[in-house]
Scaffold this motif. Structure first.
Motif, PDB file in Angstrom:
ATOM      1  N   GLY A  36      -7.472  -0.278  18.649  1.00  0.00           N
ATOM      2  CA  GLY A  36      -6.905  -1.123  19.692  1.00  0.00           C
ATOM      3  C   GLY A  36      -5.839  -2.073  19.172  1.00  0.00           C
ATOM      4  N   GLY A  37      -5.565  -2.009  17.872  1.00  0.00           N
ATOM      5  CA  GLY A  37      -4.510  -2.841  17.293  1.00  0.00           C
ATOM      6  C   GLY A  37      -4.960  -4.244  16.947  1.00  0.00           C
ATOM      7  N   ASN A  38      -6.282  -4.445  16.866  1.00  0.00           N
ATOM      8  CA  ASN A  38      -6.818  -5.780  16.583  1.00  0.00           C
ATOM      9  C   ASN A  38      -7.342  -5.839  15.158  1.00  0.00           C
ATOM     10  OD1 ASN A  38      -6.692  -6.779  19.471  1.00  0.00           O
ATOM     11  ND2 ASN A  38      -7.934  -4.926  19.697  1.00  0.00           N
ATOM     12  N   ALA A  39      -7.036  -6.944  14.476  1.00  0.00           N
ATOM     13  CA  ALA A  39      -7.375  -7.067  13.054  1.00  0.00           C
ATOM     14  C   ALA A  39      -8.875  -7.081  12.830  1.00  0.00           C
ATOM     15  CB  ALA A  39      -6.749  -8.333  12.478  1.00  0.00           C
ATOM     16  N   ILE A  40      -9.311  -6.351  11.802  1.00  0.00           N
ATOM     17  CA  ILE A  40     -10.692  -6.421  11.321  1.00  0.00           C
ATOM     18  C   ILE A  40     -10.736  -7.244  10.046  1.00  0.00           C
ATOM     19  CG2 ILE A  40     -12.689  -5.074  10.559  1.00  0.00           C
ATOM     20  CD1 ILE A  40     -11.511  -2.668  12.096  1.00  0.00           C
ATOM     21  N   VAL A  41      -9.797  -7.001   9.156  1.00  0.00           N
ATOM     22  CA  VAL A  41      -9.727  -7.726   7.880  1.00  0.00           C
ATOM     23  C   VAL A  41      -8.281  -7.999   7.542  1.00  0.00           C
ATOM     24  CG1 VAL A  41     -10.291  -7.721   5.412  1.00  0.00           C
ATOM     25  CG2 VAL A  41     -11.697  -6.423   7.000  1.00  0.00           C
ATOM     26  N   LEU A  42      -8.040  -9.156   6.953  1.00  0.00           N
ATOM     27  CA  LEU A  42      -6.737  -9.480   6.377  1.00  0.00           C
ATOM     28  C   LEU A  42      -6.978 -10.221   5.073  1.00  0.00           C
ATOM     29  CD1 LEU A  42      -3.616 -10.130   6.376  1.00  0.00           C
ATOM     30  CD2 LEU A  42      -4.280 -12.283   7.471  1.00  0.00           C
ATOM     31  N   LYS A  43      -6.234  -9.843   4.040  1.00  0.00           N
ATOM     32  CA  LYS A  43      -6.226 -10.640   2.817  1.00  0.00           C
ATOM     33  C   LYS A  43      -4.794 -10.802   2.339  1.00  0.00           C
ATOM     34  CE  LYS A  43     -10.907  -9.845   1.070  1.00  0.00           C
ATOM     35  NZ  LYS A  43     -11.749  -9.536  -0.113  1.00  0.00           N
ATOM     36  N   ARG A  44      -4.473 -12.042   1.952  1.00  0.00           N
ATOM     37  CA  ARG A  44      -3.143 -12.341   1.397  1.00  0.00           C
ATOM     38  C   ARG A  44      -3.328 -12.840  -0.029  1.00  0.00           C
ATOM     39  NH1 ARG A  44       0.031 -17.501   1.747  1.00  0.00           N
ATOM     40  NH2 ARG A  44      -1.502 -18.166   3.290  1.00  0.00           N
ATOM     41  N   GLU A  45      -2.715 -12.160  -0.980  1.00  0.00           N
ATOM     42  CA  GLU A  45      -2.865 -12.563  -2.377  1.00  0.00           C
ATOM     43  C   GLU A  45      -2.100 -13.852  -2.675  1.00  0.00           C
ATOM     44  OE1 GLU A  45      -3.602  -8.983  -5.261  1.00  0.00           O
ATOM     45  OE2 GLU A  45      -1.650  -8.727  -4.292  1.00  0.00           O
ATOM     46  N   ASP A  46      -2.547 -14.519  -3.741  1.00  0.00           N
ATOM     47  CA  ASP A  46      -1.879 -15.735  -4.194  1.00  0.00           C
ATOM     48  C   ASP A  46      -0.408 -15.429  -4.468  1.00  0.00           C
ATOM     49  OD1 ASP A  46      -4.511 -16.517  -4.162  1.00  0.00           O
ATOM     50  OD2 ASP A  46      -4.768 -16.371  -6.342  1.00  0.00           O
ATOM     51  N   HIS A  47       0.475 -16.314  -4.004  1.00  0.00           N
ATOM     52  CA  HIS A  47       1.923 -16.231  -4.216  1.00  0.00           C
ATOM     53  C   HIS A  47       2.626 -15.217  -3.312  1.00  0.00           C
ATOM     54  CE1 HIS A  47       1.132 -18.833  -7.546  1.00  0.00           C
ATOM     55  NE2 HIS A  47       0.392 -17.924  -8.138  1.00  0.00           N
ATOM     56  N   ALA A  48       1.899 -14.535  -2.431  1.00  0.00           N
ATOM     57  CA  ALA A  48       2.597 -13.692  -1.454  1.00  0.00           C
ATOM     58  C   ALA A  48       3.222 -14.604  -0.403  1.00  0.00           C
ATOM     59  CB  ALA A  48       1.624 -12.720  -0.797  1.00  0.00           C
ATOM     60  N   GLY A  49       4.405 -14.232   0.108  1.00  0.00           N
ATOM     61  CA  GLY A  49       5.080 -15.045   1.121  1.00  0.00           C
ATOM     62  C   GLY A  49       4.246 -15.150   2.391  1.00  0.00           C
ATOM     63  N   ILE A  50       4.434 -16.244   3.127  1.00  0.00           N
ATOM     64  CA  ILE A  50       3.569 -16.503   4.291  1.00  0.00           C
ATOM     65  C   ILE A  50       3.856 -15.571   5.464  1.00  0.00           C
ATOM     66  CG2 ILE A  50       3.159 -18.911   3.694  1.00  0.00           C
ATOM     67  CD1 ILE A  50       5.273 -19.699   5.750  1.00  0.00           C
ATOM     68  N   LEU A  51       4.979 -14.851   5.432  1.00  0.00           N
ATOM     69  CA  LEU A  51       5.231 -13.887   6.504  1.00  0.00           C
ATOM     70  C   LEU A  51       4.609 -12.522   6.181  1.00  0.00           C
ATOM     71  CD1 LEU A  51       6.551 -13.311   9.219  1.00  0.00           C
ATOM     72  CD2 LEU A  51       8.703 -12.874   8.036  1.00  0.00           C
ATOM     73  N   ARG A  52       4.154 -12.328   4.956  1.00  0.00           N
ATOM     74  CA  ARG A  52       3.617 -11.020   4.549  1.00  0.00           C
ATOM     75  C   ARG A  52       2.453 -10.565   5.431  1.00  0.00           C
ATOM     76  NH1 ARG A  52       7.558  -8.329   2.169  1.00  0.00           N
ATOM     77  NH2 ARG A  52       8.659  -9.688   0.705  1.00  0.00           N
ATOM     78  N   PRO A  53       1.506 -11.448   5.798  1.00  0.00           N
ATOM     79  CA  PRO A  53       0.449 -10.990   6.709  1.00  0.00           C
ATOM     80  C   PRO A  53       1.012 -10.500   8.040  1.00  0.00           C
ATOM     81  CG  PRO A  53      -0.243 -13.006   5.629  1.00  0.00           C
ATOM     82  CD  PRO A  53       1.217 -12.819   5.277  1.00  0.00           C
ATOM     83  N   GLY A  54       2.015 -11.175   8.544  1.00  0.00           N
ATOM     84  CA  GLY A  54       2.619 -10.751   9.803  1.00  0.00           C
ATOM     85  C   GLY A  54       3.295  -9.395   9.688  1.00  0.00           C
ATOM     86  N   ILE A  55       3.965  -9.170   8.560  1.00  0.00           N
ATOM     87  CA  ILE A  55       4.629  -7.881   8.354  1.00  0.00           C
ATOM     88  C   ILE A  55       3.595  -6.775   8.185  1.00  0.00           C
ATOM     89  CG2 ILE A  55       6.209  -6.567   6.877  1.00  0.00           C
ATOM     90  CD1 ILE A  55       7.516  -9.269   6.111  1.00  0.00           C
ATOM     91  N   ALA A  56       2.551  -7.051   7.407  1.00  0.00           N
ATOM     92  CA  ALA A  56       1.498  -6.048   7.210  1.00  0.00           C
ATOM     93  C   ALA A  56       0.867  -5.684   8.558  1.00  0.00           C
ATOM     94  CB  ALA A  56       0.432  -6.583   6.245  1.00  0.00           C
ATOM     95  N   HIS A  57       0.619  -6.694   9.370  1.00  0.00           N
ATOM     96  CA  HIS A  57       0.040  -6.460  10.697  1.00  0.00           C
ATOM     97  C   HIS A  57       0.963  -5.593  11.541  1.00  0.00           C
ATOM     98  CE1 HIS A  57      -1.562  -7.305  14.728  1.00  0.00           C
ATOM     99  NE2 HIS A  57      -2.664  -7.698  14.139  1.00  0.00           N
ATOM    100  N   ALA A  58       2.253  -5.899  11.496  1.00  0.00           N
ATOM    101  CA  ALA A  58       3.209  -5.149  12.316  1.00  0.00           C
ATOM    102  C   ALA A  58       3.368  -3.707  11.829  1.00  0.00           C
ATOM    103  CB  ALA A  58       4.562  -5.857  12.314  1.00  0.00           C
ATOM    104  N   LYS A  59       3.264  -3.494  10.521  1.00  0.00           N
ATOM    105  CA  LYS A  59       3.318  -2.115  10.026  1.00  0.00           C
ATOM    106  C   LYS A  59       2.123  -1.322  10.552  1.00  0.00           C
ATOM    107  CE  LYS A  59       5.837  -2.830   5.652  1.00  0.00           C
ATOM    108  NZ  LYS A  59       5.804  -2.554   4.196  1.00  0.00           N
ATOM    109  N   ALA A  60       0.939  -1.921  10.492  1.00  0.00           N
ATOM    110  CA  ALA A  60      -0.262  -1.226  10.964  1.00  0.00           C
ATOM    111  C   ALA A  60      -0.236  -1.079  12.484  1.00  0.00           C
ATOM    112  CB  ALA A  60      -1.516  -1.981  10.510  1.00  0.00           C
ATOM    113  N   TRP A  61       0.180  -2.141  13.167  1.00  0.00           N
ATOM    114  CA  TRP A  61       0.209  -2.105  14.632  1.00  0.00           C
ATOM    115  C   TRP A  61       1.189  -1.049  15.126  1.00  0.00           C
ATOM    116  CZ3 TRP A  61       2.352  -2.335  19.382  1.00  0.00           C
ATOM    117  CH2 TRP A  61       1.541  -2.762  20.444  1.00  0.00           C
ATOM    118  N   GLY A  62       2.329  -0.942  14.441  1.00  0.00           N
ATOM    119  CA  GLY A  62       3.289   0.089  14.815  1.00  0.00           C
ATOM    120  C   GLY A  62       2.682   1.488  14.750  1.00  0.00           C
TER     121      GLY A  62
END
Lengths: 143, 143, 143, 143
Positions: A36-62
């Motif tokens: 359904g396009g809804n997150a189950i898990v998200l992890k952002r590693e130390d020093h990754a940019g703050i937009l990276r979770p949004g981009i990862a989500h959009a890649k999966a959602w696409g």
């Protein structure tokens, strides 16, 4: 249909991150979505940019949005940029057609979710996403 | 990690603006964000356009969002315009990948914030941003 | 009409913050907008919450948006909450009808901008806003 | 200032979820944000509603946004509903002032992030959030 439990989704994310550390990739964000396009898990590693979770989500959602893996989405976007510009608006910014987004299929070929990875080059992000999916015995469909 | 205090962030902005006046640049907006992408200081000079603060914010936000300086972001955007069009939507308009956005790093190389400048040509905006960061003894990472 | 220069707007912000420190208030965000509702200066003190700049902006924007000071706006909102719920949507979240928003008037009574303060109790925020405006010889209109 | 690493943030989430299972609470979503309001980890348990991650995020974001824990935010919202309706719009839906949002402080009292829990009653969500924070030796500030 196989249901992607939190346990299994977490294992995918952790395996993808372990692979990134083994290969020395840049810091990543990794997410797993349900069909359904809804997150189950998200992890952002130390020093990754703050937009990276949004981009990862959009890649999966696409991937679940269009029903194809990110590599196919990226090829499609290259051929038809105007359509993907429209998709950005139609989806209200939920779509990134890019390698690093991977459909997760079960043994029957059913889509059970998608994984998105962002932080390094698209092909490296994809390597981690594929590895994560395969590590739990599911099929990674890059499109 | 060094914390960017209001005092230090203000000094960066004031130094950037002083440099712009010394060099006779057009009226600027200058902002400094924390590593989470939230504004600490913003100043808009007399006669600068009313969108300049928004552009300056987006230049700085793009740096912390992607984890790279604006010059690298600008090169990346030139190579892959479709992805950056998607980023505009994913980020809800928070990203401008352009020179004039600069990551601020401390002596350990940690990102402690970002500065964004808008109003003159990108390379001139960048000159002011870099000067501002260096004036307080921090490292300007243009990417 | 007096034009609120960057210099004068900065002086208002700095005076408001100095007053807050003198009185021992909690950490504040302070902004000054022009009559068009566009930011000239913003400062967020160390340890102020990251939404404080947004609230300060909305307090000031509500003043120029409605043409009355925040104290009047707050009384109006208490009498007619449904209207202010609509205003939130009409303004796309740009209005907070609350004390701490103050219209800035020149010697002829013309509106030359607005100041917004957020971080402590509304009446304390207002004290700082009023002090800032008066410190540069302009008139603070709380409504 | 202590930096909340992915490892530590993950430990907080996992401890909060373990506590929920021990106490037989309904399925939860749990997230940990950095001080800038950006997600580090999110987990949604099987059968939790698809809005739960969004609510958990908003509980945590409200804490770093306002600089107070969710219990204090909830009391404030009860006293001043109109202001919190405005906040919903100002923050573009990022704020839920509710128990289950908890500020994370280090030994020096500095805010190093926030945790948000959603899925059961607010006081039960809060129990899990507090337990998670304390399990890694940090201080849970409910406000």
């Amino acid at each position: 249909m196989t249901t992607l439990t939190l346990q299994r989704a977490s294992d995918i994310v952790d395996a993808a991150l372990a692979k990134a550390r083994e290969l020395g990739f840049r810091p990543l964000a990794v997410t797993v979505l349900d069909p359904g396009g809804n997150a189950i898990v998200l992890k952002r590693e130390d020093h990754a940019g703050i937009l990276r979770p949004g981009i990862a989500h959009a890649k999966a959602w696409g991937c679940v949005g269009m029903g194809v893996g990110g590599a196919a989405g990226a090829r499609h976007a290259t051929r038809d940029p105007a359509f993907f510009a429209a998709l950005a608006a139609i989806s209200e910014g939920r779509v990134a057609a890019s390698r690093g987004g991977v459909l997760i299929r079960d043994a029957d070929g059913e889509v059970v979710g998608a994984v998105g990875v962002s932080g390094d080059r698209p092909e490296n992000d994809e390597t981690c996403a594929v590895f994560g999916v395969q590590s739990v015995g599911l099929t990674a469909d890059i499109g």
